[in-house]
Design a protein around this motif. Structure first.
Motif, PDB file in Angstrom:
ATOM      1  N   GLY A  19       0.783  -1.226   0.000  1.00 18.90           N
ATOM      2  CA  GLY A  19       0.000   0.000   0.000  1.00 18.90           C
ATOM      3  C   GLY A  19       0.813   1.273   0.000  1.00 18.90           C
ATOM      4  N   ARG A  20       2.138   1.160  -0.060  1.00 22.47           N
ATOM      5  CA  ARG A  20       3.012   2.337  -0.043  1.00 22.47           C
ATOM      6  C   ARG A  20       3.771   2.429  -1.358  1.00 22.47           C
ATOM      7  NH1 ARG A  20       4.413   5.580   3.738  1.00 22.47           N
ATOM      8  NH2 ARG A  20       3.454   4.253   5.314  1.00 22.47           N
ATOM      9  N   ARG A  21       3.952   3.646  -1.844  1.00 20.62           N
ATOM     10  CA  ARG A  21       4.689   3.843  -3.090  1.00 20.62           C
ATOM     11  C   ARG A  21       6.179   4.026  -2.809  1.00 20.62           C
ATOM     12  NH1 ARG A  21       1.419   4.905  -7.503  1.00 20.62           N
ATOM     13  NH2 ARG A  21      -0.748   5.447  -7.003  1.00 20.62           N
ATOM     14  N   MET A  22       6.999   3.326  -3.578  1.00 22.62           N
ATOM     15  CA  MET A  22       8.442   3.528  -3.567  1.00 22.62           C
ATOM     16  C   MET A  22       8.829   4.126  -4.911  1.00 22.62           C
ATOM     17  SD  MET A  22       9.077   2.356  -0.534  1.00 22.62           S
ATOM     18  CE  MET A  22      10.834   2.068  -0.386  1.00 22.62           C
ATOM     19  N   ASP A  23       9.897   4.912  -4.928  1.00 19.68           N
ATOM     20  CA  ASP A  23      10.211   5.687  -6.127  1.00 19.68           C
ATOM     21  C   ASP A  23      10.491   4.815  -7.349  1.00 19.68           C
ATOM     22  OD1 ASP A  23       9.877   8.219  -5.005  1.00 19.68           O
ATOM     23  OD2 ASP A  23      11.903   8.220  -4.180  1.00 19.68           O
ATOM     24  N   PHE A  24      11.287   3.749  -7.160  1.00 19.67           N
ATOM     25  CA  PHE A  24      11.662   2.916  -8.302  1.00 19.67           C
ATOM     26  C   PHE A  24      11.707   1.443  -7.899  1.00 19.67           C
ATOM     27  CE2 PHE A  24      13.702   7.029  -8.993  1.00 19.67           C
ATOM     28  CZ  PHE A  24      13.247   7.345 -10.262  1.00 19.67           C
ATOM     29  N   LEU A  25      11.383   0.599  -8.866  1.00 14.75           N
ATOM     30  CA  LEU A  25      11.542  -0.845  -8.729  1.00 14.75           C
ATOM     31  C   LEU A  25      12.281  -1.343  -9.959  1.00 14.75           C
ATOM     32  CD1 LEU A  25      10.993  -3.699  -7.604  1.00 14.75           C
ATOM     33  CD2 LEU A  25       8.761  -3.609  -8.756  1.00 14.75           C
ATOM     34  N   ILE A  26      13.375  -2.066  -9.732  1.00 17.99           N
ATOM     35  CA  ILE A  26      14.109  -2.702 -10.823  1.00 17.99           C
ATOM     36  C   ILE A  26      13.854  -4.200 -10.754  1.00 17.99           C
ATOM     37  CG2 ILE A  26      16.378  -3.208 -11.794  1.00 17.99           C
ATOM     38  CD1 ILE A  26      17.330  -0.541 -10.750  1.00 17.99           C
TER      39      ILE A  26
END
Length: 243
Positions: free
Chosen positions: A128-135
């Motif tokens: 439920g939380r946004r993180m800036d980037f996912l690789i």
């Protein structure tokens, strides 16, 4: 052939051409900073009149937003204000205050670093939380980026005000690591005069303790400063991290 795992550890800014990892400012107008009216609005003196500008940064910025300093904004019609505040001139140096820019720089850096087999996702959700980037690599790598404008005695310091959001991001990165994925937090100092990075214990001791704990859990911490001019902001040097 499988590309090597993604890592910041061996990254040197010298690996890139000057200004390669950059954000170009739109044309800027010069005024004189007067005061902060509320969290996201400030006033400037511009061409013998007072104008209001949007401040794209929720930090306190008390050490940067000083009355009488030269201020540079990008005009934009259709807003309640006359544009976006972009730069403050502190002495002979420019400070970029737009908290959205570090993510733009990080996205360009990641695009240069990752192989074609890897996928970069922005604003990826987890729990439920946004993180800036996912690789998407051999392991999923979650990256959070933080903007810094405060420099004292050569140290870029974060945060400049207590940050509940920052603490929650660290807690989430620790959970990510505990379930076998990778977590990275990157601090970008939007000015050139920082030589090292440190958490700002005086302002938010809980964040400082959480950052130390995150490193012990295996979260990687990196920091960069930036070269800033009226035309652009560019990643400049990787900084020593002192916790």
């Amino acid at each position: 052939m499988r590309s090597p795992p993604f890592s910041f550890k061996l990254l040197k800014i010298d690996d890139f051409e000057p200004f390669e990892i950059s954000y170009e400012f739109p044309p800027l107008l010069e005024g004189i900073y007067l005061e902060r009216l509320n969290r996201f609005t400030g006033s400037l003196k511009f061409e013998n009149r007072i104008v209001n500008v949007h401040i794209p940064n929720s930090g306190r910025l008390q050490e940067v937003l000083k009355k009488g300093r030269k201020a540079y904004f990008s005009p934009k019609k259709g807003l309640k204000t006359e544009g976006f505040l972009q730069l403050i001139k502190e002495g002979e140096k420019f400070v970029s205050i737009d908290a959205r820019i570090p993510n733009k720089l990080m996205e360009r850096l990641l695009q240069k670093m990752v192989g074609k087999s890897k996928i970069i996702k922005r604003e990826a959700k987890i729990n439920g939380r946004r993180m800036d980037f996912l690789i998407e690599d051999s392991k999923r790598i979650w990256i959070e980026t933080k903007s810094i404008t405060l420099v004292e005695n050569g140290f870029g310091l974060f945060p400049d005000s207590p940050t509940q959001r920052g603490r929650e991001h660290l807690k989430e990165l620790i959970k990510i690591k505990e379930k076998g994925e990778e977590g990275i937090i990157v601090f970008i100092v939007q000015r050139e005069d920082a030589e090292k990075f440190s958490p700002n214990r005086k302002i938010d001791p809980e964040f400082s303790d959480l950052l130390k704990g995150a490193v012990l859990k295996g979260i990687e911490v990196f920091a960069f400063n930036c070269s800033v001019s009226l035309e652009r902001i560019s990643l400049y040097k990787r900084l020593e991290v002192i916790l």
